[in-house]
Scaffold this motif. Structure first.
Motif, short mmCIF file in Angstrom:
data_model
loop_
_atom_site.label_atom_id
_atom_site.label_comp_id
_atom_site.label_asym_id
_atom_site.label_seq_id
_atom_site.Cartn_x
_atom_site.Cartn_y
_atom_site.Cartn_z
N SER A 7 0.46 0.51 -10.45
CA SER A 7 -0.40 0.81 -9.30
C SER A 7 -1.85 0.84 -9.73
O SER A 7 -2.18 1.11 -10.89
CB SER A 7 -0.01 2.15 -8.66
OG SER A 7 -0.36 3.23 -9.49
N PHE B 266 -7.44 -3.11 1.00
CA PHE B 266 -7.11 -2.86 -0.41
C PHE B 266 -6.18 -3.94 -0.94
O PHE B 266 -6.37 -4.45 -2.05
CB PHE B 266 -6.47 -1.48 -0.56
CG PHE B 266 -7.43 -0.33 -0.40
CD1 PHE B 266 -8.32 0.00 -1.39
CD2 PHE B 266 -7.43 0.41 0.77
CE1 PHE B 266 -9.20 1.07 -1.25
CE2 PHE B 266 -8.30 1.48 0.94
CZ PHE B 266 -9.19 1.80 -0.07
N ILE B 267 -5.19 -4.30 -0.14
CA ILE B 267 -4.23 -5.34 -0.55
C ILE B 267 -4.94 -6.68 -0.70
O ILE B 267 -4.69 -7.42 -1.66
CB ILE B 267 -3.04 -5.41 0.42
CG1 ILE B 267 -2.20 -4.14 0.28
CG2 ILE B 267 -2.21 -6.66 0.18
CD1 ILE B 267 -1.13 -3.99 1.33
N TRP C 51 0.86 -1.18 0.00
CA TRP C 51 0.00 0.00 0.00
C TRP C 51 0.90 1.23 0.00
O TRP C 51 1.83 1.34 0.80
CB TRP C 51 -0.91 0.01 1.22
CG TRP C 51 -1.76 1.22 1.29
CD1 TRP C 51 -1.63 2.27 2.15
CD2 TRP C 51 -2.87 1.53 0.45
NE1 TRP C 51 -2.59 3.22 1.91
CE2 TRP C 51 -3.37 2.79 0.86
CE3 TRP C 51 -3.50 0.89 -0.61
CZ2 TRP C 51 -4.47 3.39 0.25
CZ3 TRP C 51 -4.59 1.49 -1.21
CH2 TRP C 51 -5.07 2.72 -0.79
N GLY D 203 -6.82 3.30 -4.94
CA GLY D 203 -7.77 2.77 -3.97
C GLY D 203 -9.21 2.94 -4.43
O GLY D 203 -10.04 2.03 -4.27
N HIS E 164 -2.15 6.62 -2.57
CA HIS E 164 -3.42 6.02 -2.17
C HIS E 164 -3.76 4.90 -3.16
O HIS E 164 -4.80 4.89 -3.81
CB HIS E 164 -4.54 7.06 -2.10
CG HIS E 164 -5.74 6.55 -1.36
ND1 HIS E 164 -5.74 6.35 0.01
CD2 HIS E 164 -6.97 6.17 -1.79
CE1 HIS E 164 -6.92 5.87 0.38
NE2 HIS E 164 -7.67 5.75 -0.70
N VAL F 96 -2.52 0.54 -4.35
CA VAL F 96 -1.72 -0.67 -4.20
C VAL F 96 -0.70 -0.64 -5.33
O VAL F 96 -1.04 -0.40 -6.49
CB VAL F 96 -2.59 -1.94 -4.28
CG1 VAL F 96 -1.72 -3.19 -4.26
CG2 VAL F 96 -3.59 -1.98 -3.13
N PRO G 271 -5.58 -0.10 4.53
CA PRO G 271 -4.60 -0.62 3.57
C PRO G 271 -4.66 -2.14 3.39
O PRO G 271 -4.58 -2.62 2.25
CB PRO G 271 -3.26 -0.18 4.17
CG PRO G 271 -3.59 1.07 4.92
CD PRO G 271 -4.96 0.82 5.49
#
Length: 85
Positions: free
Chosen positions: A34, A53-54, A13, A37, A18, A20, A50
């Motif tokens: 990337s 999101f990951i 993250w 988000g 903002h 990944v 974070p």
């Protein structure tokens, strides 16, 4: 799958972007990728932390890597040389 493009399994993250972020090796060169988000939330569901999101990135890794790969082949880099979804 293009053997000249290999994605590493190290995503993280980036609080500044903002997003990944991950890395692809393209003919031996590193290319940074990337996904914002907001794009993750719009495509895959609710995420605020974070780790969430990951986790969503990991669940959809194959599709995202296919998209990154196509963008690399089309040379769709931003001004910093990144591939950004």
């Amino acid at each position: 799958m293009n053997q000249a493009i290999i994605f590493t399994d190290r995503e993280a993250w980036d609080p500044i972007r903002h997003a990944v972020i991950c890395t692809a090796l393209v003919n031996g060169w590193q290319v940074h990728c990337s996904i914002q988000g907001e794009a993750i939330k719009a495509r895959f569901g609710v995420a605020e932390q974070p780790e969430q999101f990951i986790d969503l990135f990991r669940l959809h890794r194959w599709d995202l890597e296919d998209e990154f790969e196509q963008m690399i082949l089309n040379e769709e880099f931003d001004s910093d040389g990144w591939v950004v979804i």
